[in-house]
Design an enzyme around this catalytic site. Sequence first.
Site, PDB file in Angstrom:
ATOM      1  N   GLY A 260       0.902  -1.150   0.026  1.00 33.22           N
ATOM      2  CA  GLY A 260      -0.080  -0.148  -0.144  1.00 33.22           C
ATOM      3  C   GLY A 260       0.931   1.265  -0.050  1.00 33.22           C
ATOM      4  CB  ALA A 261       1.870   3.686   1.721  1.00 34.95           C
ATOM      5  CD  GLU A 263       6.833   2.284   7.620  1.00 38.14           C
ATOM      6  OE1 GLU A 263       6.135   1.765   6.803  1.00 38.14           O
ATOM      7  OE2 GLU A 263       7.322   1.084   8.523  1.00 38.14           O
ATOM      8  CG  ASN A 264      10.606   4.764   2.553  1.00 37.31           C
ATOM      9  OD1 ASN A 264      11.179   3.645   2.913  1.00 37.31           O
ATOM     10  ND2 ASN A 264       9.840   4.986   1.569  1.00 37.31           N
ATOM     11  CG  HIS A 296      -0.427   2.472   8.223  1.00 39.02           C
ATOM     12  ND1 HIS A 296      -1.088   1.641   9.157  1.00 39.02           N
ATOM     13  CD2 HIS A 296       0.670   2.084   7.922  1.00 39.02           C
ATOM     14  CE1 HIS A 296      -0.271   0.694   9.352  1.00 39.02           C
ATOM     15  NE2 HIS A 296       0.847   0.873   8.706  1.00 39.02           N
ATOM     16  CD  GLU A 297       2.463   3.843   5.101  1.00 45.16           C
ATOM     17  OE1 GLU A 297       3.435   3.515   5.819  1.00 45.16           O
ATOM     18  OE2 GLU A 297       1.677   2.727   4.886  1.00 45.16           O
ATOM     19  CG  HIS A 300       4.566   3.272  10.062  1.00 47.33           C
ATOM     20  ND1 HIS A 300       4.525   2.202  11.192  1.00 47.33           N
ATOM     21  CD2 HIS A 300       4.052   2.790   9.034  1.00 47.33           C
ATOM     22  CE1 HIS A 300       4.112   1.430  10.553  1.00 47.33           C
ATOM     23  NE2 HIS A 300       3.786   1.378   9.449  1.00 47.33           N
TER      24      HIS A 300
HETATM   25  N1  TRP Z   1       5.731  -1.022   6.111  1.00 51.74           N
HETATM   26  C1  TRP Z   1       4.577  -0.749   5.236  1.00 51.74           C
HETATM   27  C2  TRP Z   1       3.413  -0.568   5.881  1.00 51.74           C
HETATM   28  O1  TRP Z   1       3.169   0.574   6.038  1.00 51.74           O
HETATM   29  C3  TRP Z   1       4.467  -1.985   4.579  1.00 51.74           C
HETATM   30  C4  TRP Z   1       5.216  -2.323   3.331  1.00 51.74           C
HETATM   31  C5  TRP Z   1       5.276  -1.290   2.293  1.00 51.74           C
HETATM   32  C6  TRP Z   1       5.782  -3.490   2.823  1.00 51.74           C
HETATM   33  N2  TRP Z   1       6.007  -1.926   1.179  1.00 51.74           N
HETATM   34  C7  TRP Z   1       6.224  -3.120   1.568  1.00 51.74           C
HETATM   35  C8  TRP Z   1       5.816  -4.720   3.010  1.00 51.74           C
HETATM   36  C9  TRP Z   1       6.813  -3.980   0.520  1.00 51.74           C
HETATM   37  C10 TRP Z   1       6.677  -5.789   2.376  1.00 51.74           C
HETATM   38  C11 TRP Z   1       6.927  -5.337   1.024  1.00 51.74           C
HETATM   39  O2  TRP Z   1       2.674  -1.190   6.602  1.00 51.74           O
HETATM   40 ZN    ZN Z   2       2.684  -0.026   8.408  1.00 52.36          ZN
END
Ligand code: TRP
Ligand code: ZN
Length: 884
Positions: A260-261, A263-264, A296-297, A300
């Site tokens: 989905g996205a 959180e870098n 959500h992001e 994080h």
């Molecule tokens: N940490 C991401 C989230 O917000 C999850 C995620 C994003 C992810 N891209 C990914 C997990 C690629 C595995 C592979 O939940």
């Molecule tokens: Zn997440």
Amino acid sequence: MAVSRQEKRRLDYKPPLFTITDVDLSFSLDLTKTRVVQKSKVKRLTPDLSQPLVLDGDGLKLLGVRINGQECSFTETAKSLTIPVSEKEFWLEVVTEISPADNTELMGLYVSDGKFCTQNEPEGFRRITYFLDRSDVLSRYTVHISAPAGQYPFMLSNGNPVSDSTQDGVRTVTWKDPFPKPSYLFALVAGDFDELSREFVTRSGKKVQVRLYVDRGMAPFGDAAIDSVLRAMKWDEDRFGLEYDLSRFNVVSVDFFNAGAMENKSLNIFNSRYVLVDPASATDTDYENVLSVIGHEYFHNWTGDRVTLRDWFQLSLKEGLTVFRDQEFSSDLGCRAIERLKAIRVIRGPQFAEDSGPMAHPVRPDYVMEMNNFYSATVYDKGAEVIRMIHTILGEEGFQKGMRLYISRYDGKAVTCEDFVSAMEEATGTDLRQFRNWYSQSGTPVVTVSMNYDERTRKCELTVKQKTPPTPRQPEKKPFVIPIKMSLYDRQGNRIPLIKDGVPAAPVQIADEESQSWLFENVPERPVPALLEGFSAPVKLEYPYTEEDLRILLMHAEDPVSRYDAVQSLIINYFYRNAENFERNLPFSEPKALIEAYRYILNSDMDRRFAAFVMTLPSINSVIENFRVVNLDAVFAVYRHLRDCLVIGLRDEISRLYGRSLQVYEERVRTPGSYAVTPEQMGERALAEFLLDFQARSLTLSGDAAGAAALVLHHYRISDNMTDTLAAMKTAVRYGLSSEAEILGDFEEKWSGNPLVFDNLFRAVAMAPRPDTLNRVRDLMRHKCFDIGNPNRVRALIGAFASGNPECFHAIDGSGYEFLTETVRQLNRTNGHVAARILTPMLALRRFDRKRCDMIKGCFEKLLGEPDLSDAVYELIDKSLRHL
Ligand code: TRP
Ligand code: ZN
């Protein structure tokens, strides 16, 4: 292949022997030959000087290695680089070359539609350079991005921009992130974009520049997303007291994305699906998803980035908590009851399925082969329910106290789920020892409640038993701490005060033994219990409700989840009874109580969106979760019968109310631009969608198929928004109405230039329970909008067919299984993670009949014979076969 296929175990965790305190990365961008120069300051963490430095890598072309500026010896394997060093502290230099344009796995540095971007969680960074690619190594990053001047107007990385200069036609941009972070949070983006900008002033007065980057020409589609960022920033201050910590926050939207996205740190990267919306092309749900994923992001930043993970087994530490936070965000800004029902559907659908299948794992897993397989409904959604139970037990104030301790104690550290629970305990003086079983035990507890009422003593005794079925590697379970929020109602629907031992009892009772009983006093008559109000625990609850009990709860329960559950129970009971009738060749029964319940809802002044939620039949997949062994054919037949009985039994109400809905709708569309994503309008549309479906079916059943087709076409034609458009399209496709061709043709003409919108057509066709659906899906795979390399397309067409259309997918001729197997085989070569994801609906084979089970086994054997089968796909198949 023999290299990996190794499970990692949580208990084998060892702290790193080295850490990297500072890293300087230089990228010379090129589609197929990007050079990456890494200069790292490495520090040995143990006194043993004989230990070599072992770095992670994956598919890298190594161009050079130096220690303290000197060439050195090293050993390279497919997945590692070992360098013998004896210093305590030294400079490491690694030069690698990678080809982002050939990166079809979309992990590491890749190219999405001409733009460079990264996805490093969980283990993508090792596809960029050799590194200590683990979440407990936190480094300060300085990043230089170089490319021919003019090629990529925007070159972004984490933190703050510190310089931007051009020399000999090469432009170099430098970014510095002051916060130490694990490699999975590193990000880089380069390309041409439209830029949206806003300023946010934090509550302590700091100015934050917020930027959103979208495909050129898409700026008008980014407004809702960037506004959502500001709302998230404000909400996290108000509800959690958490302020943003840098002067820049960037969000980038890309079309090719595995999840989905992401959180870098200060550079979130999003699947464009959760960014780009506008009134003409997005549904109400699309708007809601943008808000919750942006939230959500953003959330994080504190729960994930500032406080991060010790190891990947702890994933739920950040995901469960952050899902809980985004659910609360959406509830505070929108409708709490609806948000709760959405979460409940995920738990009772995909999460219960996971818990009862071969991949069942605890919220904090113990064994992992391919980490990508554990970004699961259990880790995310059940993990959020576990946090919610802590919140229920401690209350908002106690929970926030725990949060403050958690954040202050662990800021800048890599920690565990255990650390979170201890912070909650310490801050509030609560004992959560037994509660921890939620982190260690897999499977869905079944809570069975029975009542003993004594008229003479006016005492009501509830006996509460819990039992959790065995799951892989966990044959035996200890009792969970299960908060059961409850009320007692009299037959008039009035609440009876809860009194225990002569004093008022809390509405949340705790079940924490295999069997126990609660004695309520002063109960004037045999009450109707509302149990698990608000879905206070992720369990299956069994109580022998009569239809009259459920009617009382539907009409009088104060908690919306209790009202919803009353109808769900009537539905599930109908399935139980009639699946049995099906097997015994007996006729189906008449769903009288349900028809009455629906009639009550239709005539009540219930919130319209809530009413639509209650009356929309649960997905077949979640119905299946109520059976231990499933007779699929029985479930399919009962499903159709039930729907048609409801349609026939409610014909008059439906026709009248659809007429009313249509009038409201026609009235509104007369004012151009009046479409708005408000609770009222969303309610009208949700109810209209339900009514349109039933009305179309009703006309069809009474022999007026032409009338149904015309009705749906009219609904489609007057629509000024995607929600109504899709309601009409889905109905036409589902029932194969004669207006289908015209609707699909028009939709194609309007939207085939926008693949994200066109995905709706893919989904509608793929999910229609019709005999010709598979052939249509196969045809659509040749459509110009389809691209097997884009995970959104794969999920919209193939994923929707496999997991959203059980009737076709489980066709008894095996055609669905064969189709999915072929597709997984093809995808495995380019993107193993996406291949594994869409394979999921096949894993439950053990619960199906002999014939289907054998066919799936055959498919699995075929896949096992595939050369270069990814760990992701292998792990799922291996676990499924062991589970048989
Ligand atoms: N940490 C991401 C989230 O917000 C999850 C995620 C994003 C992810 N891209 C990914 C997990 C690629 C595995 C592979 O939940
Ligand atoms: Zn997440």
